[in-house]
Write a protein that holds these residues in place. Structure first.
Motif, PDB file in Angstrom:
ATOM      1  N   ALA A   1     112.293  20.552  83.401  1.00 53.49           N
ATOM      2  CA  ALA A   1     112.089  21.534  82.334  1.00 53.49           C
ATOM      3  C   ALA A   1     112.205  20.860  80.976  1.00 53.49           C
ATOM      4  CB  ALA A   1     113.109  22.671  82.450  1.00 53.49           C
ATOM      5  N   ALA A   2     111.132  20.852  80.220  1.00 52.85           N
ATOM      6  CA  ALA A   2     111.119  20.191  78.914  1.00 52.85           C
ATOM      7  C   ALA A   2     112.077  20.886  77.947  1.00 52.85           C
ATOM      8  CB  ALA A   2     109.711  20.202  78.335  1.00 52.85           C
ATOM      9  N   GLY A   3     112.771  20.088  77.160  1.00 58.86           N
ATOM     10  CA  GLY A   3     113.600  20.637  76.099  1.00 58.86           C
ATOM     11  C   GLY A   3     114.965  21.137  76.527  1.00 58.86           C
ATOM     12  N   LYS A   4     115.308  21.036  77.820  1.00 56.14           N
ATOM     13  CA  LYS A   4     116.612  21.494  78.294  1.00 56.14           C
ATOM     14  C   LYS A   4     117.504  20.286  78.549  1.00 56.14           C
ATOM     15  CE  LYS A   4     117.375  25.263  78.857  1.00 56.14           C
ATOM     16  NZ  LYS A   4     117.801  26.328  77.906  1.00 56.14           N
ATOM     17  N   ARG A   5     118.559  20.179  77.767  1.00 52.87           N
ATOM     18  CA  ARG A   5     119.450  19.039  77.872  1.00 52.87           C
ATOM     19  C   ARG A   5     120.334  19.154  79.116  1.00 52.87           C
ATOM     20  NH1 ARG A   5     119.711  15.756  73.482  1.00 52.87           N
ATOM     21  NH2 ARG A   5     121.764  15.010  74.132  1.00 52.87           N
ATOM     22  N   ILE A   6     120.890  18.016  79.511  1.00 49.17           N
ATOM     23  CA  ILE A   6     121.790  17.977  80.662  1.00 49.17           C
ATOM     24  C   ILE A   6     122.947  18.942  80.461  1.00 49.17           C
ATOM     25  CG2 ILE A   6     123.470  16.521  81.852  1.00 49.17           C
ATOM     26  CD1 ILE A   6     121.490  14.187  81.515  1.00 49.17           C
ATOM     27  N   ALA A   7     123.443  19.026  79.250  1.00 50.00           N
ATOM     28  CA  ALA A   7     124.585  19.903  78.963  1.00 50.00           C
ATOM     29  C   ALA A   7     124.274  21.366  79.247  1.00 50.00           C
ATOM     30  CB  ALA A   7     125.031  19.732  77.515  1.00 50.00           C
ATOM     31  N   SER A   8     123.020  21.761  79.106  1.00 52.18           N
ATOM     32  CA  SER A   8     122.656  23.161  79.359  1.00 52.18           C
ATOM     33  C   SER A   8     122.766  23.500  80.838  1.00 52.18           C
ATOM     34  CB  SER A   8     121.243  23.453  78.840  1.00 52.18           C
ATOM     35  OG  SER A   8     120.268  22.780  79.605  1.00 52.18           O
ATOM     36  N   VAL A   9     122.547  22.513  81.704  1.00 49.01           N
ATOM     37  CA  VAL A   9     122.727  22.717  83.137  1.00 49.01           C
ATOM     38  C   VAL A   9     124.215  22.689  83.478  1.00 49.01           C
ATOM     39  CG1 VAL A   9     122.167  21.860  85.444  1.00 49.01           C
ATOM     40  CG2 VAL A   9     120.476  21.695  83.613  1.00 49.01           C
ATOM     41  N   GLU A  10     124.940  21.738  82.893  1.00 51.78           N
ATOM     42  CA  GLU A  10     126.379  21.627  83.140  1.00 51.78           C
ATOM     43  C   GLU A  10     127.119  22.875  82.677  1.00 51.78           C
ATOM     44  OE1 GLU A  10     126.944  16.788  82.633  1.00 51.78           O
ATOM     45  OE2 GLU A  10     127.155  18.110  80.893  1.00 51.78           O
TER      46      GLU A  10
ATOM     47  N   THR B   1     108.683  13.932  68.021  1.00 52.66           N
ATOM     48  CA  THR B   1     110.095  13.639  68.287  1.00 52.66           C
ATOM     49  C   THR B   1     111.001  14.642  67.589  1.00 52.66           C
ATOM     50  OG1 THR B   1     109.607  11.273  68.533  1.00 52.66           O
ATOM     51  CG2 THR B   1     111.905  11.888  68.118  1.00 52.66           C
ATOM     52  N   GLN B   2     110.715  14.915  66.331  1.00 54.90           N
ATOM     53  CA  GLN B   2     111.514  15.873  65.570  1.00 54.90           C
ATOM     54  C   GLN B   2     111.433  17.270  66.183  1.00 54.90           C
ATOM     55  OE1 GLN B   2     110.086  15.525  61.556  1.00 54.90           O
ATOM     56  NE2 GLN B   2     110.773  13.404  61.346  1.00 54.90           N
ATOM     57  N   ARG B   3     110.229  17.647  66.631  1.00 55.85           N
ATOM     58  CA  ARG B   3     110.067  18.962  67.243  1.00 55.85           C
ATOM     59  C   ARG B   3     110.823  19.061  68.572  1.00 55.85           C
ATOM     60  NH1 ARG B   3     110.291  24.076  66.503  1.00 55.85           N
ATOM     61  NH2 ARG B   3     108.942  25.306  67.871  1.00 55.85           N
ATOM     62  N   SER B   4     110.799  17.975  69.330  1.00 56.58           N
ATOM     63  CA  SER B   4     111.526  17.949  70.597  1.00 56.58           C
ATOM     64  C   SER B   4     113.028  18.124  70.361  1.00 56.58           C
ATOM     65  CB  SER B   4     111.252  16.624  71.330  1.00 56.58           C
ATOM     66  OG  SER B   4     111.978  16.558  72.539  1.00 56.58           O
ATOM     67  N   ARG B   5     113.541  17.449  69.339  1.00 61.18           N
ATOM     68  CA  ARG B   5     114.965  17.594  69.009  1.00 61.18           C
ATOM     69  C   ARG B   5     115.307  19.020  68.607  1.00 61.18           C
ATOM     70  NH1 ARG B   5     114.951  12.053  65.483  1.00 61.18           N
ATOM     71  NH2 ARG B   5     115.324  10.601  67.220  1.00 61.18           N
ATOM     72  N   ALA B   6     114.401  19.625  67.829  1.00 62.38           N
ATOM     73  CA  ALA B   6     114.651  20.994  67.383  1.00 62.38           C
ATOM     74  C   ALA B   6     114.654  21.961  68.568  1.00 62.38           C
ATOM     75  CB  ALA B   6     113.578  21.412  66.374  1.00 62.38           C
ATOM     76  N   LEU B   7     113.728  21.774  69.506  1.00 62.52           N
ATOM     77  CA  LEU B   7     113.664  22.661  70.667  1.00 62.52           C
ATOM     78  C   LEU B   7     114.883  22.480  71.566  1.00 62.52           C
ATOM     79  CD1 LEU B   7     109.878  22.312  71.592  1.00 62.52           C
ATOM     80  CD2 LEU B   7     111.012  24.308  70.608  1.00 62.52           C
ATOM     81  N   ALA B   8     115.307  21.231  71.743  1.00 61.58           N
ATOM     82  CA  ALA B   8     116.465  20.961  72.605  1.00 61.58           C
ATOM     83  C   ALA B   8     117.746  21.472  71.963  1.00 61.58           C
ATOM     84  CB  ALA B   8     116.579  19.477  72.886  1.00 61.58           C
TER      85      ALA B   8
END
Length: 255
Positions: A81-90, A247-254
């Motif tokens: 899933a794009a934009g979902k960090r590991i922490a969001s699963v944890e 890259t900036q947009r990816s950071r904002a979404l995450a």
């Protein structure tokens, strides 16, 4: 992406009995794979080695709670899933949960994908190897240890196919403006981009060397490249700005 992975696993000989697809909308996978509408149907089944989270990012928080019983166990959660960090699963499954975050790209649909993966410290070497084997069913795999690099990965390989498609569009349009019939210009552009990509994939030389090999001094290619490689208005500064924006947009979404 989930469908592409499933096709790749079956093509590589993974027994269908080792796979279960959970899909509340249409649990009808091909190849004899079992499909169920939710996790309740698996209550008495052995814990899986890997749970592949192939859902839209906005659905992740709705899907994950059903897997809480597997959080903190040996089961590895492999997210595409794009934009979902590991922490969001944890956050939902617990900090002890093995999680691998990946960024695949659309050429995975034809088994020519590029996937970059990042694991938390709960993923064992065996878990990494298993996830890599699953991902290699649809293409190449690379690992990064710093999750922050995933944003740049997304900008280069995740979004990159769209840049190549745009190149083909622009090349076809330029050919038409130079006098070619639009249909022929589109055919030439498509075949040229696809062929050049295949040549680059099979060649031992790097892209810069391949470019120089096809460029005769003072020839037609050199004339075109003098425009494309202009330091102020050519492709290099445009691509740098494009990747930075993605890259900036990816950071904002995450975030």
């Amino acid at each position: 992406m989930g469908g592409a992975l499933l096709t790749g696993w079956l093509r590589r000989g993974l027994p269908p009995a080792h796979l279960t697809v959970i899909d509340p909308a249409a649990p009808t996978p091909a190849g004899g794979v079992r499909g169920v509408p939710d996790t309740a149907a698996l209550a008495d089944a052995p814990a899986p080695d890997v749970v592949v989270l192939a859902v839209k990012p906005q659905l992740m928080d709705q899907v994950l709670p059903a897997y809480r019983s597997l959080g903190g166990t040996a089961t590895v959660f492999l997210s595409v899933a794009a934009g979902k960090r590991i922490a969001s699963v944890e956050r939902i499954l617990g900090p002890e949960t093995p999680v691998v975050r990946t960024i695949p790209n659309t050429p995975a649909a034809v088994h020519r994908g590029m996937t970059v993966a990042c694991a938390n410290d709960r993923v064992t070497p065996l878990g990494r190897a298993l996830c890599e084997a699953l991902l290699r069913a649809v293409g190449d795999v690379a690992w990064v240890e710093d999750e922050d690099l995933i944003d740049a990965v997304t900008a280069v390989s995740g979004s990159g196919p769209a840049y190549v498609f745009l190149l083909a569009e622009c090349l076809a349009e330029a050919g038409a403006q130079a006098g070619l019939p639009p249909g022929l210009a589109a055919r030439l552009a498509r075949a040229t981009v696809a062929g050049a990509g295949a040549l680059m994939d099979h060649a031992t030389e790097d892209p810069a060397t391949l470019r120089r090999n096809v460029t005769s001094p003072n020839g037609t290619t050199a004339a075109a490249l003098s425009v494309l490689m202009d330091e102020t208005r050519g492709l290099p500064p445009l691509m740098t700005d494009a990747v930075a924006a993605a890259t900036q947009r990816s950071r904002a979404l995450a975030g």
